[in-house]
Enzyme design. Structure first.
Site, PDB file in Angstrom:
ATOM      1  N   GLU A 173     -10.640  30.227 -15.532  1.00  0.00           N
ATOM      2  CA  GLU A 173     -11.154  29.304 -14.501  1.00  0.00           C
ATOM      3  C   GLU A 173     -10.773  29.783 -13.102  1.00  0.00           C
ATOM      4  OE1 GLU A 173     -10.506  25.118 -15.425  1.00  0.00           O
ATOM      5  OE2 GLU A 173     -11.738  25.308 -17.226  1.00  0.00           O
ATOM      6  N   GLU A 295     -13.490  27.046 -23.967  1.00  0.00           N
ATOM      7  CA  GLU A 295     -12.930  25.696 -23.858  1.00  0.00           C
ATOM      8  C   GLU A 295     -14.066  24.709 -24.010  1.00  0.00           C
ATOM      9  OE1 GLU A 295     -10.205  24.721 -20.699  1.00  0.00           O
ATOM     10  OE2 GLU A 295      -9.340  26.742 -20.719  1.00  0.00           O
TER      11      GLU A 295
HETATM   12  O1  AHR Z   1      -7.754  22.360 -21.605  1.00  0.00           O
HETATM   13  C1  AHR Z   1      -7.174  21.789 -20.486  1.00  0.00           C
HETATM   14  C2  AHR Z   1      -7.531  22.511 -19.203  1.00  0.00           C
HETATM   15  O2  AHR Z   1      -8.897  22.386 -18.950  1.00  0.00           O
HETATM   16  C3  AHR Z   1      -7.313  23.998 -19.171  1.00  0.00           C
HETATM   17  O3  AHR Z   1      -6.012  24.342 -18.882  1.00  0.00           O
HETATM   18  C4  AHR Z   1      -8.242  24.453 -18.103  1.00  0.00           C
HETATM   19  O4  AHR Z   1      -8.675  25.771 -18.288  1.00  0.00           O
HETATM   20  C5  AHR Z   1      -9.359  23.439 -18.143  1.00  0.00           C
HETATM   21  O5  AHR Z   1      -9.676  22.961 -16.894  1.00  0.00           O
END
Ligand code: AHR
Length: 492
Positions: A173, A295
């Site tokens: 991210e 994710e």
């Molecule tokens: O999964 C929780 C968080 O969500 C992670 O650390 C991040 O990459 C995303 O914003």
């Protein structure tokens, strides 16, 4: 009646088992307590790693595990997490709860976990606050076979042989918590950092660039334009939030509106993959580069009374449906999507497992991963579905989500989700290429209440049962799916 045609004689692509991957971050009680309890813990463990959690994850055949973050990855300095544990540097986990991180779970412990799980490690490196040299040395430490400063250090720390490392993410991210970068700037950094993520000896690393947040198509465009030839994968993150980011809504106490919104938003994954893939197709028509959804999952308000920075949430039948629908979508795009990692494995967000001290339970989402594991590495079968809709307050989504595959032994599996909160779904399935009426078996996950979930006192409130609602009639399969159910049929 919902009519579904499955073309069993014309498979179209392989469902990579890595679509069933997981993600474990140094966040809340995921690593510490959820996975790592330390060698002196009364909780049964193997060199500090909980045995019950390993056993449960092996049951669902976890193929790949992403670590150490998440946002944590871009402030993680791997050298703090090696050597004698008592003397490891302590730090503050500023992203997640401001707690002290003692670095007792580091590279050696993660690699041990992966070997106990028999899964591939996927490590995410630090671009946001780390140096190129640091990233280069981490890869050398893990994978260099022979004499080198890092390999010698690894040996001194007790590991003679290099580890096999297949997947490496160059930052997380980086448009947000990983450095708030513009895509042009990150694309240049990506090109630079990945140069030093070397292939030593026989080890071959699949390099994953930080990809877009949700529908940031410009990020994908810029990364593909500037860096496609340097990457093997491009990540994408998307979370299903029933409410707003500020008020996401309770994990267990929700209305039909929130149930419907969850289904509607889970289905957005399909549109996101299609649109990002269209951009990728222009630069990579042969689909060499994987879209890695590293994710995804449902994100609700934290459980009342818990540290809000720990992202601990319960997991109900609603989460199970969202998982089933999303996995079916991944199958549909298996030509481009080659890995996905649900967030997160234990005690965080849409977890497989919840722990409370020495106690452990598995969630409804875990059961979906267990039921769907029959799809791992199977051939995807094209499906044409003419299905009705699930309506709520003037809006609608398709009522049934379906996916089918054929495994090496020729057995066909069909995963079906009835998204409707109240109505059953009647299905007629025609299987082109199947003669006669092969043996039929089924498993189902459902419950009376949409918010049904497992607790430490009722660990099996939601669990799969045999599905008896399907039968052959005149060469076609007829099935009745109860409201809010996930069903997997095995044919042959
Ligand atoms: O999964 C929780 C968080 O969500 C992670 O650390 C991040 O990459 C995303 O914003």
């Amino acid at each position: 009646m919902n009519r579904i045609v499955i073309h069993t004689d014309t498979p179209s692509g392989t469902i990579n088992r890595n679509l069933y991957g997981h993600f474990a971050e140094h966040l809340g009680r995921c690593i510490y307590e959820g996975i790592w309890v330390g060698e002196d813990s009364p909780i049964p463990n193997t060199n500090g790693i909980r045995n019950d959690v390993v056993k449960a994850l092996k049951q669902i055949r976890i193929p790949v595990l992403r670590w150490p973050g998440g946002c944590f990855a871009d402030e993680y300095h791997w050298k703090d997490g090696i050597g004698p544990r008592e003397s490891r540097k302590r730090m503050v986990n500023t992203h997640w709860g401001g707690v002290v991180e003692n670095n007792h779970f580091g590279t050696h412990e993660f690699m041990l976990l992966c070997s106990l799980l028999e899964c591939e490690p996927y490590i995410c490196g630090n671009v946001g606050s780390g140096t190129v040299q640091e990233m280069q040395e981490w890869v050398e430490y893990m994978t260099f076979d022979g004499e080198s400063p890092m390999a010698d250090w690894r040996k001194k720390n007790g590991r003679e042989e290099p580890w096999a490392l297949a997947y490496f993410g160059v930052g997380n991210e980086n448009w947000g918590c990983g450095g708030n970068m513009r895509p042009e700037y990150y694309a240049d950094l990506y090109r630079r950092y990945q140069t030093y993520v070397r292939n030593f000896g026989k080890n071959r690393i699949y390099r994953i660039a930080c990809g877009p947040n949700v529908d940031d198509y410009n990020w994908t465009e810029v990364l593909m334009r500037e860096a496609a030839r340097h990457m093997d994968g491009l990540s994408m993150h998307y979370y299903t939030v029933a409410g707003t980011w500020k008020e996401k809504g309770s994990a267990t106490d929700f209305t039909e509106r929130e149930w419907f919104a969850t289904m509607q938003k889970a289905l957005v994954m399909d549109e996101l993959i299609r649109k990002h893939s269209m951009i990728m197709d222009r630069y990579d028509p042969d689909k060499r580069i994987g879209l890695i959804v590293d994710e995804w999952g449902t994100w609700h308000d934290p459980e009342p009374g818990t540290n809000p920075g720990f992202l601990y949430q319960q997991n109900t039948l609603r989460d199970a449906l969202a998982a089933g629908v999303t996995l079916n979508i991944f199958h549909d795009h298996c030509d481009r999507v080659t890995m996905a990692n649900i967030a997160q494995t234990v005690n965080v967000l849409q977890a497989m497992i919840l722990t409370e001290g020495e106690r452990m339970i598995v969630t409804p989402t875990y059961h979906v991963f267990d039921m769907y594991k029959v799809h791992h590495d199977a051939e995807r079968l094209p499906v044409h579905a003419d299905c009705g809709v699930y309506e709520w307050n003037g809006e609608s989504v398709r009522q049934v989500s379906v996916s089918a595959s054929k495994n090496r032994e020729g057995r066909i599996h069909v995963s079906l989700c009835n998204l409707d909160h109240r109505s059953e779904a009647r299905l007629q399935l025609r299987l082109h290429g199947v003669d006669g009426q092969p043996a039929l078996a089924g498993t189902m996950l459902t419950a009376d209440e949409p918010n049904a979930h497992n607790t430490f006192d009722r660990a099996e409130a939601v669990r799969p049962v045999e599905f008896r609602g399907a039968a052959w009639r005149s060469g076609e399969l007829e099935a009745v799916l109860p409201p809010k159910s996930v069903v997997v049929l095995a044919i042959g």
